[in-house]
Design a protein around this motif. Structure first.
Motif, PDB file in Angstrom:
ATOM      1  N   VAL A 222       7.211  48.602  80.119  1.00 42.81           N
ATOM      2  CA  VAL A 222       5.848  49.081  79.848  1.00 42.81           C
ATOM      3  C   VAL A 222       5.065  48.006  79.110  1.00 42.81           C
ATOM      4  O   VAL A 222       3.908  47.710  79.447  1.00 42.81           O
ATOM      5  CB  VAL A 222       5.884  50.379  79.018  1.00 42.81           C
ATOM      6  CG1 VAL A 222       4.489  50.726  78.484  1.00 42.81           C
ATOM      7  CG2 VAL A 222       6.420  51.533  79.862  1.00 42.81           C
ATOM      8  N   ARG A 223       5.684  47.412  78.103  1.00 37.71           N
ATOM      9  CA  ARG A 223       5.000  46.382  77.327  1.00 37.71           C
ATOM     10  C   ARG A 223       4.593  45.208  78.211  1.00 37.71           C
ATOM     11  O   ARG A 223       3.497  44.670  78.074  1.00 37.71           O
ATOM     12  CB  ARG A 223       5.898  45.901  76.186  1.00 37.71           C
ATOM     13  CG  ARG A 223       5.182  44.961  75.216  1.00 37.71           C
ATOM     14  CD  ARG A 223       6.125  44.418  74.173  1.00 37.71           C
ATOM     15  NE  ARG A 223       6.630  45.478  73.350  1.00 37.71           N
ATOM     16  CZ  ARG A 223       7.902  45.606  72.984  1.00 37.71           C
ATOM     17  NH1 ARG A 223       8.783  44.730  73.402  1.00 37.71           N
ATOM     18  NH2 ARG A 223       8.288  46.591  72.206  1.00 37.71           N
ATOM     19  N   GLN A 249      -1.638  54.336  83.991  1.00 37.22           N
ATOM     20  CA  GLN A 249      -0.911  55.611  84.087  1.00 37.22           C
ATOM     21  C   GLN A 249       0.279  55.648  83.115  1.00 37.22           C
ATOM     22  O   GLN A 249       1.411  55.957  83.481  1.00 37.22           O
ATOM     23  CB  GLN A 249      -0.431  55.839  85.519  1.00 37.22           C
ATOM     24  CG  GLN A 249      -1.551  56.003  86.543  1.00 37.22           C
ATOM     25  CD  GLN A 249      -2.368  57.274  86.304  1.00 37.22           C
ATOM     26  OE1 GLN A 249      -1.862  58.387  86.429  1.00 37.22           O
ATOM     27  NE2 GLN A 249      -3.644  57.106  85.969  1.00 37.22           N
ATOM     28  N   ILE A 250      -0.042  55.323  81.859  1.00 38.50           N
ATOM     29  CA  ILE A 250       0.984  55.296  80.815  1.00 38.50           C
ATOM     30  C   ILE A 250       0.651  56.370  79.779  1.00 38.50           C
ATOM     31  O   ILE A 250      -0.489  56.432  79.306  1.00 38.50           O
ATOM     32  CB  ILE A 250       1.024  53.916  80.123  1.00 38.50           C
ATOM     33  CG1 ILE A 250       1.399  52.827  81.129  1.00 38.50           C
ATOM     34  CG2 ILE A 250       2.013  53.921  78.968  1.00 38.50           C
ATOM     35  CD1 ILE A 250       1.281  51.421  80.568  1.00 38.50           C
ATOM     36  N   PRO A 251       1.617  57.202  79.406  1.00 39.51           N
ATOM     37  CA  PRO A 251       1.350  58.180  78.347  1.00 39.51           C
ATOM     38  C   PRO A 251       0.975  57.486  77.036  1.00 39.51           C
ATOM     39  O   PRO A 251       1.516  56.425  76.703  1.00 39.51           O
ATOM     40  CB  PRO A 251       2.685  58.926  78.206  1.00 39.51           C
ATOM     41  CG  PRO A 251       3.387  58.717  79.513  1.00 39.51           C
ATOM     42  CD  PRO A 251       2.963  57.348  79.980  1.00 39.51           C
ATOM     43  N   ARG A 252       0.084  58.098  76.299  1.00 41.22           N
ATOM     44  CA  ARG A 252      -0.400  57.512  75.053  1.00 41.22           C
ATOM     45  C   ARG A 252       0.752  57.252  74.081  1.00 41.22           C
ATOM     46  O   ARG A 252       0.824  56.192  73.442  1.00 41.22           O
ATOM     47  CB  ARG A 252      -1.426  58.462  74.420  1.00 41.22           C
ATOM     48  CG  ARG A 252      -2.048  57.954  73.117  1.00 41.22           C
ATOM     49  CD  ARG A 252      -2.982  59.010  72.544  1.00 41.22           C
ATOM     50  NE  ARG A 252      -3.559  58.590  71.281  1.00 41.22           N
ATOM     51  CZ  ARG A 252      -4.682  57.920  71.152  1.00 41.22           C
ATOM     52  NH1 ARG A 252      -5.348  57.560  72.239  1.00 41.22           N
ATOM     53  NH2 ARG A 252      -5.141  57.593  69.965  1.00 41.22           N
ATOM     54  N   SER A 253       1.677  58.209  73.979  1.00 41.91           N
ATOM     55  CA  SER A 253       2.795  58.045  73.042  1.00 41.91           C
ATOM     56  C   SER A 253       3.675  56.860  73.430  1.00 41.91           C
ATOM     57  O   SER A 253       4.155  56.114  72.563  1.00 41.91           O
ATOM     58  CB  SER A 253       3.629  59.326  73.002  1.00 41.91           C
ATOM     59  OG  SER A 253       4.138  59.638  74.300  1.00 41.91           O
ATOM     60  N   THR A 254       3.884  56.646  74.728  1.00 41.00           N
ATOM     61  CA  THR A 254       4.694  55.517  75.197  1.00 41.00           C
ATOM     62  C   THR A 254       4.002  54.195  74.899  1.00 41.00           C
ATOM     63  O   THR A 254       4.632  53.224  74.468  1.00 41.00           O
ATOM     64  CB  THR A 254       4.954  55.637  76.708  1.00 41.00           C
ATOM     65  OG1 THR A 254       5.620  56.873  76.974  1.00 41.00           O
ATOM     66  CG2 THR A 254       5.819  54.481  77.208  1.00 41.00           C
ATOM     67  N   SER A 260       4.510  49.246  68.674  1.00 45.37           N
ATOM     68  CA  SER A 260       4.631  49.561  67.247  1.00 45.37           C
ATOM     69  C   SER A 260       4.994  48.334  66.415  1.00 45.37           C
ATOM     70  O   SER A 260       4.568  48.196  65.269  1.00 45.37           O
ATOM     71  CB  SER A 260       5.667  50.670  67.043  1.00 45.37           C
ATOM     72  OG  SER A 260       6.942  50.254  67.531  1.00 45.37           O
ATOM     73  N   ALA A 261       5.788  47.408  66.997  1.00 52.52           N
ATOM     74  CA  ALA A 261       6.188  46.206  66.256  1.00 52.52           C
ATOM     75  C   ALA A 261       5.014  45.277  65.990  1.00 52.52           C
ATOM     76  O   ALA A 261       5.108  44.385  65.138  1.00 52.52           O
ATOM     77  CB  ALA A 261       7.271  45.452  67.029  1.00 52.52           C
ATOM     78  N   ALA A 267      -4.200  46.584  67.540  1.00 54.17           N
ATOM     79  CA  ALA A 267      -3.938  45.344  66.800  1.00 54.17           C
ATOM     80  C   ALA A 267      -3.472  44.243  67.745  1.00 54.17           C
ATOM     81  O   ALA A 267      -3.839  43.072  67.591  1.00 54.17           O
ATOM     82  CB  ALA A 267      -2.899  45.590  65.717  1.00 54.17           C
ATOM     83  N   TYR A 268      -2.675  44.618  68.754  1.00 53.35           N
ATOM     84  CA  TYR A 268      -2.207  43.620  69.714  1.00 53.35           C
ATOM     85  C   TYR A 268      -3.372  43.047  70.518  1.00 53.35           C
ATOM     86  O   TYR A 268      -3.470  41.827  70.708  1.00 53.35           O
ATOM     87  CB  TYR A 268      -1.175  44.231  70.661  1.00 53.35           C
ATOM     88  CG  TYR A 268      -0.732  43.275  71.734  1.00 53.35           C
ATOM     89  CD1 TYR A 268       0.194  42.283  71.464  1.00 53.35           C
ATOM     90  CD2 TYR A 268      -1.278  43.342  73.021  1.00 53.35           C
ATOM     91  CE1 TYR A 268       0.591  41.365  72.443  1.00 53.35           C
ATOM     92  CE2 TYR A 268      -0.893  42.439  73.999  1.00 53.35           C
ATOM     93  CZ  TYR A 268       0.039  41.463  73.713  1.00 53.35           C
ATOM     94  OH  TYR A 268       0.409  40.562  74.688  1.00 53.35           O
ATOM     95  N   ILE A 269      -4.266  43.922  70.995  1.00 49.80           N
ATOM     96  CA  ILE A 269      -5.422  43.459  71.768  1.00 49.80           C
ATOM     97  C   ILE A 269      -6.263  42.503  70.925  1.00 49.80           C
ATOM     98  O   ILE A 269      -6.681  41.437  71.378  1.00 49.80           O
ATOM     99  CB  ILE A 269      -6.274  44.648  72.249  1.00 49.80           C
ATOM    100  CG1 ILE A 269      -5.512  45.461  73.293  1.00 49.80           C
ATOM    101  CG2 ILE A 269      -7.610  44.161  72.831  1.00 49.80           C
ATOM    102  CD1 ILE A 269      -6.190  46.761  73.674  1.00 49.80           C
ATOM    103  N   GLN A 270      -6.501  42.888  69.675  1.00 46.01           N
ATOM    104  CA  GLN A 270      -7.310  42.022  68.815  1.00 46.01           C
ATOM    105  C   GLN A 270      -6.625  40.676  68.574  1.00 46.01           C
ATOM    106  O   GLN A 270      -7.282  39.624  68.588  1.00 46.01           O
ATOM    107  CB  GLN A 270      -7.590  42.693  67.480  1.00 46.01           C
ATOM    108  CG  GLN A 270      -8.507  41.846  66.595  1.00 46.01           C
ATOM    109  CD  GLN A 270      -8.792  42.498  65.268  1.00 46.01           C
ATOM    110  OE1 GLN A 270      -7.946  42.496  64.381  1.00 46.01           O
ATOM    111  NE2 GLN A 270      -9.981  43.058  65.126  1.00 46.01           N
TER     112      GLN A 270
END
Length: 346
Positions: A222-223, A249-254, A260-261, A267-270
């Motif tokens: 997914v990542r 088509q990815i669940p928000r929680s996933t 998370s790391a 934060a990753y996009i920024q």
């Protein structure tokens, strides 16, 4: 009528020695060598797998234009890339070949074991840690943009041991390069660096999506999908967690668990946009203003962009452009930082 460019290379430049650094505990002393090593690699946490009295090291590093090649021998050592340091912008892939010794650790929480004669590939933008026995190794730092240029459709790489025919070939090549580099001049070494990059691209090209399933979790896959989408859409104002969930088509929680790391997907996009902004600021032919760069990369305004940039890199965008580099911007800048640290501790 314009004069024709001379196609003959500058032989004096091509035949000059390669830029090289050496760090030896036998010359500096154990404590000074360890302190110098840590100062030269602030992106890592380095600790000893033995007492200081038993510590020894003998490292050499060469700058080969696009990459930094290191050959070393050290006593047992632990190397860690913590999640809280990922914001420093260090964005290199690291190919590590153990010629002697063994390395065990985790990459993104997944265990790895690197045995003698094998090559592992690590992503410097992700956390990992490993404890090595007394070892002899070759390591190549490759900026992300350099590898992506050769292998645009990168599979999941972090923590992969290259168990393939091309992986064994790369291992033999890196071992031979560590022996031959001290004898090469700059022109020859740079040609060999290009050949090495081509071989590396061939190795990662053999890693298929099916093989990625061996990582044992959906999260890394997914990542990878999200990272590719983010890179293609960095300049889009519609690049948000909500649109990522919708478009992929990815669940928000996933999605949030996968990043998370990195402090979350926003934060990753920024961080990726800030990395792109830094690259623009350092480009010698791109003279867009800070405000134009801010708009281009989807920041709300130049003021918020400047604040975010300073938190990430420790200087304003204008200061970064004036200084021309940070230690993670390129192989040359990385190597020059090592040079300055070694001079200061010599």
């Amino acid at each position: 009528m314009r004069p024709r460019r001379n196609p003959i290379p500058d032989l004096q430049t091509m035949n000059k020695p390669i830029s090289r650094l050496d760090l030896q505990s036998s010359k500096l002393g154990r404590q000074a060598a360890l302190a110098t090593w840590k100062a030269a690699l602030p992106q890592y946490e380095i600790s000893l797998g033995t007492d200081l009295d038993d510590f020894w090291m003998d490292l050499s590093a060469w700058l080969l234009r696009k990459v930094v090649f290191t050959h070393g021998q050290t006593s047992p050592t632990r190397l860690e890339r913590h999640a809280d340091r990922l914001s420093d912008g260090y964005d290199n892939f690291i190919f590590v070949h153990f010629m002697k010794g063994r390395w065990q650790g985790e990459a993104d929480g997944k265990p790895f074991t690197l045995n003698e004669g094998e090559v592992i590939l690590l992503d410097g933008s992700r956390p990992f840690h490993g404890l090595a026995t007394a070892s002899s190794y070759a390591m190549v730092n490759v900026p992300r943009a350099v590898l992506i240029e050769l292998a645009p459709s990168l599979p999941l790489l972090h923590g992969r041991v290259l168990h393939s025919a091309s992986g064994w070939l790369l291992a033999d090549h890196l071992a031979a390069l560590s022996r031959a580099l001290p004898l090469m001049h700059q022109g020859e070494a740079e040609r060999m660096a290009n050949a090495t990059l081509t071989l590396m691209a061939a190795c990662v090209g053999n890693l298929t999506d099916k093989a990625q399933g061996d990582m044992g979790s959906l999260i890394p896959a997914v990542r990878l999908r999200v990272e590719r989408h983010v890179e293609r859409n960095l300049t889009s104002p519609d690049l948000t967690p909500q649109t990522l969930c919708r478009d992929l088509q990815i669940p928000r929680s996933t999605l949030y668990r996968a990043f998370s790391a990195f402090g979350g997907i926003s934060a990753y996009i920024q961080s990726r946009r800030l990395d792109a902004a830094r690259a623009i600021l350092f480009h010698p032919e791109d003279r867009r203003s800070v405000e134009e760069i801010s708009r281009h990369l989807g920041f709300g305004n130049a003021t918020s962009f400047a604040r975010s940039f300073q938190r990430r890199f420790g200087c304003t965008p204008r200061e970064a452009r004036q200084n021309g580099s940070t230690f993670v911007a390129s192989s040359q800048v990385l190597f020059e930082r090592w040079q300055s640290v070694l001079r200061a501790n010599a």
